[in-house]
Design a protein around this motif. Structure first.
Motif, PDB file in Angstrom:
ATOM      1  N   ILE A 277       0.989  -1.194  -0.160  1.00  0.00           N
ATOM      2  CA  ILE A 277       0.146   0.102  -0.074  1.00  0.00           C
ATOM      3  C   ILE A 277       1.044   1.302   0.178  1.00  0.00           C
ATOM      4  O   ILE A 277       1.639   1.416   0.835  1.00  0.00           O
ATOM      5  N   PRO A 278       0.802   2.142  -1.024  1.00  0.00           N
ATOM      6  CA  PRO A 278       1.769   3.042  -0.883  1.00  0.00           C
ATOM      7  C   PRO A 278       1.358   4.158  -0.115  1.00  0.00           C
ATOM      8  O   PRO A 278       0.215   4.281   0.526  1.00  0.00           O
ATOM      9  N   PRO A 279       2.223   4.942   0.417  1.00  0.00           N
ATOM     10  CA  PRO A 279       1.994   6.120   1.358  1.00  0.00           C
ATOM     11  C   PRO A 279       0.987   7.163   0.584  1.00  0.00           C
ATOM     12  O   PRO A 279       1.086   7.405  -0.661  1.00  0.00           O
ATOM     13  N   GLY A 280       0.092   7.665   1.297  1.00  0.00           N
ATOM     14  CA  GLY A 280      -1.138   8.175   0.883  1.00  0.00           C
ATOM     15  C   GLY A 280      -2.276   7.166   0.755  1.00  0.00           C
ATOM     16  O   GLY A 280      -3.451   7.764   0.491  1.00  0.00           O
ATOM     17  N   GLY A 281      -2.073   5.912   0.581  1.00  0.00           N
ATOM     18  CA  GLY A 281      -3.358   5.151   0.627  1.00  0.00           C
ATOM     19  C   GLY A 281      -4.080   4.999  -0.585  1.00  0.00           C
ATOM     20  O   GLY A 281      -3.578   5.406  -1.596  1.00  0.00           O
ATOM     21  N   LEU A 282      -5.237   4.667  -0.358  1.00  0.00           N
ATOM     22  CA  LEU A 282      -6.168   4.466  -1.473  1.00  0.00           C
ATOM     23  C   LEU A 282      -6.654   5.967  -2.123  1.00  0.00           C
ATOM     24  O   LEU A 282      -7.329   5.794  -2.978  1.00  0.00           O
ATOM     25  N   ASP A 283      -6.487   6.827  -1.351  1.00  0.00           N
ATOM     26  CA  ASP A 283      -6.679   8.100  -1.857  1.00  0.00           C
ATOM     27  C   ASP A 283      -5.992   8.554  -3.121  1.00  0.00           C
ATOM     28  O   ASP A 283      -6.403   9.561  -3.854  1.00  0.00           O
ATOM     29  N   CYS A 284      -4.537   7.789  -3.251  1.00  0.00           N
ATOM     30  CA  CYS A 284      -3.982   7.916  -4.799  1.00  0.00           C
ATOM     31  C   CYS A 284      -4.951   7.373  -5.808  1.00  0.00           C
ATOM     32  O   CYS A 284      -4.760   7.956  -6.887  1.00  0.00           O
ATOM     33  N   PHE A 285      -5.890   6.457  -5.533  1.00  0.00           N
ATOM     34  CA  PHE A 285      -6.775   6.022  -6.693  1.00  0.00           C
ATOM     35  C   PHE A 285      -8.138   6.417  -6.427  1.00  0.00           C
ATOM     36  O   PHE A 285      -8.980   5.823  -7.202  1.00  0.00           O
ATOM     37  N   ASN A 286      -8.452   7.449  -5.968  1.00  0.00           N
ATOM     38  CA  ASN A 286      -9.753   7.882  -5.584  1.00  0.00           C
ATOM     39  C   ASN A 286     -10.433   8.612  -6.567  1.00  0.00           C
ATOM     40  O   ASN A 286      -9.879   9.147  -7.354  1.00  0.00           O
ATOM     41  N   SER A 287     -11.722   9.086  -6.447  1.00  0.00           N
ATOM     42  CA  SER A 287     -12.561   9.766  -7.482  1.00  0.00           C
ATOM     43  C   SER A 287     -12.731  11.109  -6.998  1.00  0.00           C
ATOM     44  O   SER A 287     -13.027  12.041  -7.812  1.00  0.00           O
ATOM     45  N   GLY A 288     -12.288  11.486  -5.638  1.00  0.00           N
ATOM     46  CA  GLY A 288     -12.302  12.860  -5.191  1.00  0.00           C
ATOM     47  C   GLY A 288     -13.731  13.404  -5.030  1.00  0.00           C
ATOM     48  O   GLY A 288     -14.713  12.884  -4.844  1.00  0.00           O
ATOM     49  N   PHE A 289     -13.898  14.544  -5.971  1.00  0.00           N
ATOM     50  CA  PHE A 289     -15.228  15.103  -6.235  1.00  0.00           C
ATOM     51  C   PHE A 289     -15.851  14.873  -7.599  1.00  0.00           C
ATOM     52  O   PHE A 289     -17.224  15.052  -7.708  1.00  0.00           O
ATOM     53  N   LEU A 290     -15.116  13.781  -8.311  1.00  0.00           N
ATOM     54  CA  LEU A 290     -15.922  13.180  -9.451  1.00  0.00           C
ATOM     55  C   LEU A 290     -17.025  12.225  -8.676  1.00  0.00           C
ATOM     56  O   LEU A 290     -16.840  11.550  -7.550  1.00  0.00           O
ATOM     57  N   PRO A 291     -18.081  11.713  -9.424  1.00  0.00           N
ATOM     58  CA  PRO A 291     -19.020  10.800  -8.957  1.00  0.00           C
ATOM     59  C   PRO A 291     -18.106   9.415  -8.535  1.00  0.00           C
ATOM     60  O   PRO A 291     -17.186   9.240  -9.028  1.00  0.00           O
ATOM     61  N   ALA A 292     -18.658   8.855  -7.238  1.00  0.00           N
ATOM     62  CA  ALA A 292     -17.935   7.761  -6.946  1.00  0.00           C
ATOM     63  C   ALA A 292     -17.707   6.697  -7.584  1.00  0.00           C
ATOM     64  O   ALA A 292     -16.772   5.860  -7.549  1.00  0.00           O
ATOM     65  N   SER A 293     -18.626   6.498  -8.687  1.00  0.00           N
ATOM     66  CA  SER A 293     -18.276   5.168  -9.545  1.00  0.00           C
ATOM     67  C   SER A 293     -16.918   5.286 -10.579  1.00  0.00           C
ATOM     68  O   SER A 293     -16.765   4.304 -11.169  1.00  0.00           O
ATOM     69  N   TYR A 294     -16.386   6.443 -10.583  1.00  0.00           N
ATOM     70  CA  TYR A 294     -15.183   6.514 -11.322  1.00  0.00           C
ATOM     71  C   TYR A 294     -13.708   6.119 -10.453  1.00  0.00           C
ATOM     72  O   TYR A 294     -12.813   6.361 -11.049  1.00  0.00           O
ATOM     73  N   GLN A 295     -13.858   5.898  -9.288  1.00  0.00           N
ATOM     74  CA  GLN A 295     -12.910   5.654  -8.357  1.00  0.00           C
ATOM     75  C   GLN A 295     -12.155   4.138  -9.214  1.00  0.00           C
ATOM     76  O   GLN A 295     -12.866   3.371  -9.726  1.00  0.00           O
ATOM     77  N   GLY A 296     -10.915   4.084  -8.713  1.00  0.00           N
ATOM     78  CA  GLY A 296     -10.139   2.554  -8.856  1.00  0.00           C
ATOM     79  C   GLY A 296     -10.883   1.600  -8.070  1.00  0.00           C
ATOM     80  O   GLY A 296     -11.204   1.784  -6.969  1.00  0.00           O
ATOM     81  N   SER A 297     -10.919   0.682  -8.807  1.00  0.00           N
ATOM     82  CA  SER A 297     -11.413  -0.779  -8.082  1.00  0.00           C
ATOM     83  C   SER A 297     -10.081  -1.655  -7.921  1.00  0.00           C
ATOM     84  O   SER A 297      -9.239  -1.600  -9.099  1.00  0.00           O
ATOM     85  N   VAL A 298      -9.651  -2.159  -6.818  1.00  0.00           N
ATOM     86  CA  VAL A 298      -8.440  -2.855  -6.565  1.00  0.00           C
ATOM     87  C   VAL A 298      -8.626  -4.221  -6.809  1.00  0.00           C
ATOM     88  O   VAL A 298      -9.414  -4.976  -6.079  1.00  0.00           O
ATOM     89  N   PHE A 299      -7.983  -4.639  -7.504  1.00  0.00           N
ATOM     90  CA  PHE A 299      -7.832  -6.541  -7.962  1.00  0.00           C
ATOM     91  C   PHE A 299      -6.576  -6.605  -7.272  1.00  0.00           C
ATOM     92  O   PHE A 299      -5.500  -6.276  -7.358  1.00  0.00           O
ATOM     93  N   LYS A 300      -6.549  -8.090  -7.289  1.00  0.00           N
ATOM     94  CA  LYS A 300      -5.446  -8.938  -6.804  1.00  0.00           C
ATOM     95  C   LYS A 300      -5.001  -9.689  -8.128  1.00  0.00           C
ATOM     96  O   LYS A 300      -5.947 -10.055  -8.779  1.00  0.00           O
ATOM     97  N   PRO A 301      -3.759  -9.952  -8.399  1.00  0.00           N
ATOM     98  CA  PRO A 301      -3.339 -10.564  -9.577  1.00  0.00           C
ATOM     99  C   PRO A 301      -3.479 -12.147  -9.647  1.00  0.00           C
ATOM    100  O   PRO A 301      -3.019 -12.927 -10.499  1.00  0.00           O
ATOM    101  N   GLY A 302      -4.023 -12.642  -8.496  1.00  0.00           N
ATOM    102  CA  GLY A 302      -4.290 -14.066  -8.385  1.00  0.00           C
ATOM    103  C   GLY A 302      -5.524 -14.248  -7.954  1.00  0.00           C
ATOM    104  O   GLY A 302      -6.672 -13.450  -7.156  1.00  0.00           O
ATOM    105  N   GLY A 303      -6.059 -15.736  -7.740  1.00  0.00           N
ATOM    106  CA  GLY A 303      -7.176 -16.315  -6.953  1.00  0.00           C
ATOM    107  C   GLY A 303      -8.343 -15.554  -7.705  1.00  0.00           C
ATOM    108  O   GLY A 303      -8.448 -15.728  -8.956  1.00  0.00           O
ATOM    109  N   SER A 304      -9.395 -15.117  -6.839  1.00  0.00           N
ATOM    110  CA  SER A 304     -10.498 -14.801  -7.680  1.00  0.00           C
ATOM    111  C   SER A 304     -10.450 -13.231  -7.865  1.00  0.00           C
ATOM    112  O   SER A 304     -11.599 -12.592  -8.539  1.00  0.00           O
TER     113      SER A 304
END
Length: 469
Positions: free
Chosen positions: A189-216
């Motif tokens: 997790i980078p310094p700054g956390g998930l806010d590095c990938f957030n949608s801010g004042f844009l609609p929430a549906s545009y924020q980043g979705s976090v995937f893992k590279p394996g499993g489900s």
């Protein structure tokens, strides 16, 4: 005082906005039979784009430019000397300035262009003729968290939309059953956390979705109900309750985004298992990405890179990869520069080269912009005896594919690799160039918020036309 049970009147715009989500719910059953992807982007470009998708290879921590893509013989000549004898030493993050430190690695030319690259990246070196190496990037922040926000959002303050969210907002997604902005989590997790990938004042549906590279891939993606029909009935009930709440309180982004996310989550149940199954890939492809490596972080990052290719194949607009855990520090070597830079490079070198070559042989590199870089660089002198401190005054990023002119360098730092002396490039310029390659004029890609038209590049940014083919 009223009871709150009456049905208030709506404008045509509000009615259409509310009904739009109902159309999606009505289509859930049809989506069970329809596995095709959308053929056109939902957004409109300002001019014909050179790229349709972006893959951002985020090197968390700040790789050293003088040890990777910006060779400086002066460091060897004056190794062990006091840097203050040759240039003004700026205040550093930890105020622990040692001697001039030569690179522990040799550089050699690669490709027809003959651009020198460090021994850290022998695999990436074979792709140099597809890359534009930008050696003159600067940042406004020398500290990880603020610099990460700045790199991702164009602002050092928390809460602004990520560049992935801006791209998703401006162009939409070509994929109907996966998010338009995906972050592949390598384990750090980078310094700054998930806010590095957030949608801010844009609609929430545009924020980043976090995937893992394996499993489900993501948690809770599998259906818990006994039948799909039962799940559809539950989703319809949730939609009815959400719409009832809207009728009582008006239109709210949170409710709109919740409805949108419910529908997308339903569609992802079918898409994710197919996406995450690498059995259809040939052994040659898996080997290309490093799946056979003895080094576990290489296998992890190889899975990230292969997943990124599969995502852009399916029309996902913006994919960001974070670094794998190498059992040491990220690219943030305040000490043990040689050991930890080698570990980080070993993890990403073969997978990145595999990604570039695989995209190219599949005809996807021309339409996929690949960006590599961290939040800042590192000093040409030591922190203590064998590390390097943060350096925002001049560092390297590179771009490949997506309309970029390959086999070239742009800009320059001084003889020490310390400060930019030619063609200074701001992070805003990187963002402006990225948007331009996607067909968007960065000064016109705006969102009204707080009484002004906000944009990713704020009031800054210039397109780097020299790196565009």
């Amino acid at each position: 005082m009223h009871c709150g049970k009456f049905r208030q009147q709506y404008t045509r715009r509000e009615i259409l906005k509310q009904c739009a989500n109902g159309f999606g719910a009505a289509a859930l059953t049809a989506l069970l039979q329809d596995r095709t992807f959308a053929s056109e982007a939902t957004g409109k470009t300002h001019f014909p784009p050179k790229a349709k998708n972006v893959i951002f290879l985020y090197m968390d921590g700040g790789p050293s430019q003088v040890d990777t893509f910006d060779p400086k013989p002066m460091l060897s000549k004056f190794n062990g000397k006091s840097p203050g004898d040759f240039f003004k030493v700026e205040a550093t993050q930890f105020d622990n300035v040692g001697k001039v430190l030569e690179s522990p690695w040799k550089f050699k030319p690669y490709g027809e262009s003959g651009i020198p690259i460090s021994d850290l990246f022998p695999h990436i070196g074979t792709c140099i003729d597809d890359m534009a190496v930008i050696r003159s990037v600067v940042s406004q922040f020398p500290e990880h968290t603020f610099a990460n926000y700045f790199l991702h959002t164009g602002s050092g303050l928390q809460g602004r939309p990520s560049m992935g969210a801006w791209v998703n907002y401006g162009l939409g997604s070509e994929c109907q059953d996966l998010p338009g902005f995906v972050v592949i989590n390598g384990g750090l997790i980078p310094p700054g956390g998930l806010d590095c990938f957030n949608s801010g004042f844009l609609p929430a549906s545009y924020q980043g979705s976090v995937f893992k590279p394996g499993g489900s891939g993501i948690a809770n993606v599998e259906r818990q109900e006994k039948s799909s029909q039962t799940q559809i009935q539950k989703l319809k009930l949730m939609q009815q309750l959400d719409l009832l709440k809207q009728q009582q309180t008006g239109v709210h982004d949170e409710i709109e985004s919740a409805i949108s996310n419910y529908e997308l989550a339903y569609k992802m149940q079918m898409a994710i298992p197919d996406l995450m199954t690498f059995n259809s890939e040939s052994k040659a492809t898996l080997d290309l990405y490093g799946f056979n490596s003895e080094y576990e972080p290489t296998r992890t990052y190889g899975a990230e890179c292969l997943l990124a290719r599969r995502l852009v194949e399916r029309g996902v607009r913006f994919v960001e990869l974070t670094c794998p855990n190498v059992k040491g520090d990220r690219w943030d070597q305040h000490s043990n520069l040689k050991r930890d830079h080698e570990n980080n490079a070993r993890a990403v070198d073969q997978p990145i080269a595999g990604l570039l070559k695989d995209l190219k042989q599949r005809g996807l590199l021309d339409s996929t912009l690949v960006i590599w870089g961290g939040e800042f660089g590192r000093t040409p002198f030591a922190q203590g005896k064998n590390g390097r401190d943060h350096n925002p005054f001049g560092f390297t990023m590179w771009m490949a594919g997506g309309g970029v002119k390959g086999g070239m360098t742009y800009g320059a730092t001084d003889d020490w690799g310390y400060k930019v002396v030619e063609n200074r490039v701001e992070i805003h310029d990187i963002h402006a160039t990225m948007l331009h390659l996607l067909g968007l004029e960065h000064t016109r890609s705006t969102f009204r918020f707080g009484g002004r038209d906000m944009r990713l590049t704020d009031v800054h940014g210039h397109v780097i036309h020299d790196v565009i083919a």
